[in-house]
Design a protein around this motif. Structure first.
Motif, PDB file in Angstrom:
ATOM      1  N   GLY A 130       0.797  -1.222   0.000  1.00  0.00           N
ATOM      2  CA  GLY A 130       0.000   0.000   0.000  1.00  0.00           C
ATOM      3  C   GLY A 130       0.824   1.263   0.000  1.00  0.00           C
ATOM      4  N   SER A 131       2.128   1.156  -0.102  1.00  0.00           N
ATOM      5  CA  SER A 131       3.005   2.318  -0.114  1.00  0.00           C
ATOM      6  C   SER A 131       2.722   3.172  -1.348  1.00  0.00           C
ATOM      7  N   THR A 132       2.900   4.483  -1.202  1.00  0.00           N
ATOM      8  CA  THR A 132       2.633   5.396  -2.314  1.00  0.00           C
ATOM      9  C   THR A 132       3.863   5.631  -3.179  1.00  0.00           C
ATOM     10  N   SER A 133       5.018   5.070  -2.799  1.00  0.00           N
ATOM     11  CA  SER A 133       6.216   5.269  -3.621  1.00  0.00           C
ATOM     12  C   SER A 133       6.053   4.512  -4.940  1.00  0.00           C
ATOM     13  N   THR A 134       6.547   5.116  -5.996  1.00  0.00           N
ATOM     14  CA  THR A 134       6.411   4.535  -7.328  1.00  0.00           C
ATOM     15  C   THR A 134       7.660   3.740  -7.673  1.00  0.00           C
ATOM     16  N   THR A 135       7.458   2.522  -8.124  1.00  0.00           N
ATOM     17  CA  THR A 135       8.569   1.702  -8.612  1.00  0.00           C
ATOM     18  C   THR A 135       8.219   1.221 -10.017  1.00  0.00           C
ATOM     19  N   TYR A 136       9.238   0.852 -10.754  1.00  0.00           N
ATOM     20  CA  TYR A 136       9.047   0.425 -12.139  1.00  0.00           C
ATOM     21  C   TYR A 136       9.676  -0.936 -12.358  1.00  0.00           C
ATOM     22  N   GLU A 137       9.132  -1.671 -13.311  1.00  0.00           N
ATOM     23  CA  GLU A 137       9.689  -2.950 -13.734  1.00  0.00           C
ATOM     24  C   GLU A 137      10.078  -2.840 -15.201  1.00  0.00           C
ATOM     25  N   HIS A 138      11.247  -3.361 -15.530  1.00  0.00           N
ATOM     26  CA  HIS A 138      11.676  -3.350 -16.926  1.00  0.00           C
ATOM     27  C   HIS A 138      10.764  -4.233 -17.757  1.00  0.00           C
ATOM     28  N   GLY A 139      10.399  -3.760 -18.919  1.00  0.00           N
ATOM     29  CA  GLY A 139       9.571  -4.529 -19.832  1.00  0.00           C
ATOM     30  C   GLY A 139       8.155  -4.701 -19.312  1.00  0.00           C
ATOM     31  N   PHE A 140       7.417  -5.563 -19.964  1.00  0.00           N
ATOM     32  CA  PHE A 140       6.047  -5.855 -19.551  1.00  0.00           C
ATOM     33  C   PHE A 140       5.820  -7.346 -19.663  1.00  0.00           C
ATOM     34  N   ARG A 141       4.912  -7.833 -18.863  1.00  0.00           N
ATOM     35  CA  ARG A 141       4.651  -9.269 -18.865  1.00  0.00           C
ATOM     36  C   ARG A 141       4.101  -9.718 -20.215  1.00  0.00           C
ATOM     37  N   VAL A 142       4.539 -10.884 -20.660  1.00  0.00           N
ATOM     38  CA  VAL A 142       4.013 -11.465 -21.890  1.00  0.00           C
ATOM     39  C   VAL A 142       2.520 -11.711 -21.706  1.00  0.00           C
ATOM     40  N   GLY A 143       2.122 -12.060 -20.526  1.00  0.00           N
ATOM     41  CA  GLY A 143       0.726 -12.292 -20.171  1.00  0.00           C
ATOM     42  C   GLY A 143       0.659 -12.643 -18.701  1.00  0.00           C
ATOM     43  N   PHE A 144      -0.523 -12.945 -18.217  1.00  0.00           N
ATOM     44  CA  PHE A 144      -0.652 -13.309 -16.817  1.00  0.00           C
ATOM     45  C   PHE A 144      -1.777 -14.321 -16.664  1.00  0.00           C
ATOM     46  N   ILE A 145      -1.766 -15.007 -15.548  1.00  0.00           N
ATOM     47  CA  ILE A 145      -2.801 -15.985 -15.251  1.00  0.00           C
ATOM     48  C   ILE A 145      -3.864 -15.280 -14.430  1.00  0.00           C
ATOM     49  N   GLY A 146      -5.078 -15.285 -14.944  1.00  0.00           N
ATOM     50  CA  GLY A 146      -6.183 -14.634 -14.256  1.00  0.00           C
ATOM     51  C   GLY A 146      -7.295 -15.616 -13.968  1.00  0.00           C
ATOM     52  N   ASN A 147      -8.174 -15.242 -13.071  1.00  0.00           N
ATOM     53  CA  ASN A 147      -9.333 -16.080 -12.735  1.00  0.00           C
ATOM     54  C   ASN A 147     -10.607 -15.320 -13.060  1.00  0.00           C
ATOM     55  N   TYR A 148     -11.536 -16.006 -13.653  1.00  0.00           N
ATOM     56  CA  TYR A 148     -12.843 -15.436 -13.921  1.00  0.00           C
ATOM     57  C   TYR A 148     -13.869 -16.500 -13.574  1.00  0.00           C
ATOM     58  N   ALA A 149     -14.649 -16.249 -12.561  1.00  0.00           N
ATOM     59  CA  ALA A 149     -15.693 -17.176 -12.100  1.00  0.00           C
ATOM     60  C   ALA A 149     -15.124 -18.569 -11.841  1.00  0.00           C
ATOM     61  N   GLY A 150     -13.941 -18.598 -11.193  1.00  0.00           N
ATOM     62  CA  GLY A 150     -13.367 -19.870 -10.803  1.00  0.00           C
ATOM     63  C   GLY A 150     -12.620 -20.604 -11.888  1.00  0.00           C
ATOM     64  N   VAL A 151     -12.544 -20.037 -13.105  1.00  0.00           N
ATOM     65  CA  VAL A 151     -11.842 -20.692 -14.211  1.00  0.00           C
ATOM     66  C   VAL A 151     -10.548 -19.924 -14.459  1.00  0.00           C
ATOM     67  N   SER A 152      -9.419 -20.637 -14.560  1.00  0.00           N
ATOM     68  CA  SER A 152      -8.134 -19.992 -14.813  1.00  0.00           C
ATOM     69  C   SER A 152      -7.910 -19.827 -16.312  1.00  0.00           C
ATOM     70  N   TYR A 153      -7.364 -18.694 -16.687  1.00  0.00           N
ATOM     71  CA  TYR A 153      -7.023 -18.403 -18.075  1.00  0.00           C
ATOM     72  C   TYR A 153      -5.646 -17.782 -18.120  1.00  0.00           C
ATOM     73  N   ASN A 154      -4.901 -18.051 -19.188  1.00  0.00           N
ATOM     74  CA  ASN A 154      -3.703 -17.285 -19.492  1.00  0.00           C
ATOM     75  C   ASN A 154      -4.181 -16.111 -20.335  1.00  0.00           C
ATOM     76  N   VAL A 155      -3.902 -14.900 -19.880  1.00  0.00           N
ATOM     77  CA  VAL A 155      -4.394 -13.706 -20.554  1.00  0.00           C
ATOM     78  C   VAL A 155      -3.226 -12.975 -21.185  1.00  0.00           C
ATOM     79  N   LEU A 156      -3.377 -12.626 -22.458  1.00  0.00           N
ATOM     80  CA  LEU A 156      -2.353 -11.869 -23.156  1.00  0.00           C
ATOM     81  C   LEU A 156      -2.467 -10.399 -22.785  1.00  0.00           C
ATOM     82  N   PRO A 157      -1.389  -9.634 -22.915  1.00  0.00           N
ATOM     83  CA  PRO A 157      -1.426  -8.215 -22.570  1.00  0.00           C
ATOM     84  C   PRO A 157      -2.388  -7.424 -23.452  1.00  0.00           C
ATOM     85  N   PHE A 158      -2.597  -6.182 -23.068  1.00  0.00           N
ATOM     86  CA  PHE A 158      -3.592  -5.320 -23.695  1.00  0.00           C
ATOM     87  C   PHE A 158      -3.386  -5.124 -25.180  1.00  0.00           C
TER      88      PHE A 158
END
Length: 179
Positions: free
Chosen positions: A141-169
């Protein structure tokens, strides 16, 4: 005699400063409004596997001719694989999202994306010789800003109990790859 030697010494100093050298990627560059800023792509990297892949190993939008654009020895020694891309920006001009290309993922392409998402790979890009980074939200919850190099290829998300690999925007080709 001392003044002549001092004057000769100063003259030699000035003469030697005329000769200089240029280190590619180090010299500052000025941009005017509307100048094109080319986005370069780098390797796919993961802290989980530590095995880098070429950016275009995954089925991202590609330029017609892919060119290696590494500018200095340090980039080569680090194992960077800097290449041109289809992405461009214009200095100090707002730009809406535009479609770079449309790609239909084949079964092997989807499998490659899934593997890289599971292994927490990040896509690395470069804009004006600076690495592209994303803001990292802190869990404490800290307000300090940090950055990560690059962006994730995708992430694993949950929707109504089902897992999906989600591609970036920016991957509008397929919204999800089912696990």
């Amino acid at each position: 005699m001392g003044r002549i030697a001092a004057a000769a010494f100063v003259f030699l100093l000035l003469l030697s400063s005329v000769h200089s050298f240029y280190l590619p990627g180090v010299a500052p560059r000025d941009f005017q409004q509307g100048d094109e800023l080319a986005v370069k792509v780098n390797k796919l990297s993961s802290t989980k596997t530590q095995l880098p892949y070429d950016f275009y190993y995954l089925n991202y939008c590609k330029p017609k001719n892919i060119k290696n654009v590494a500018e200095n020895l340090g980039e080569v020694l680090r194992g960077d694989r800097i290449e041109n891309s289809v992405y461009t920006f214009r200095m100090r001009e707002e730009q809406s999202c535009t479609v770079a290309c449309k790609v239909t993922l084949q079964e092997q392409d989807a499998k490659n994306f899934k593997e890289k998402i599971d292994d927490e790979y990040r896509a690395n890009m470069i804009l004006d010789n600076l690495p592209v980074a994303v803001i990292r939200q802190r869990r404490d919850g800290s307000t300090s800003t940090t950055y990560e190099h690059g962006f994730r290829v995708g992430f694993i998300g949950n929707y109504a109990g089902v897992s999906y690999n989600v591609l970036p925007f920016f991957m509008t080709v397929a919204d999800t790859i089912t696990r």
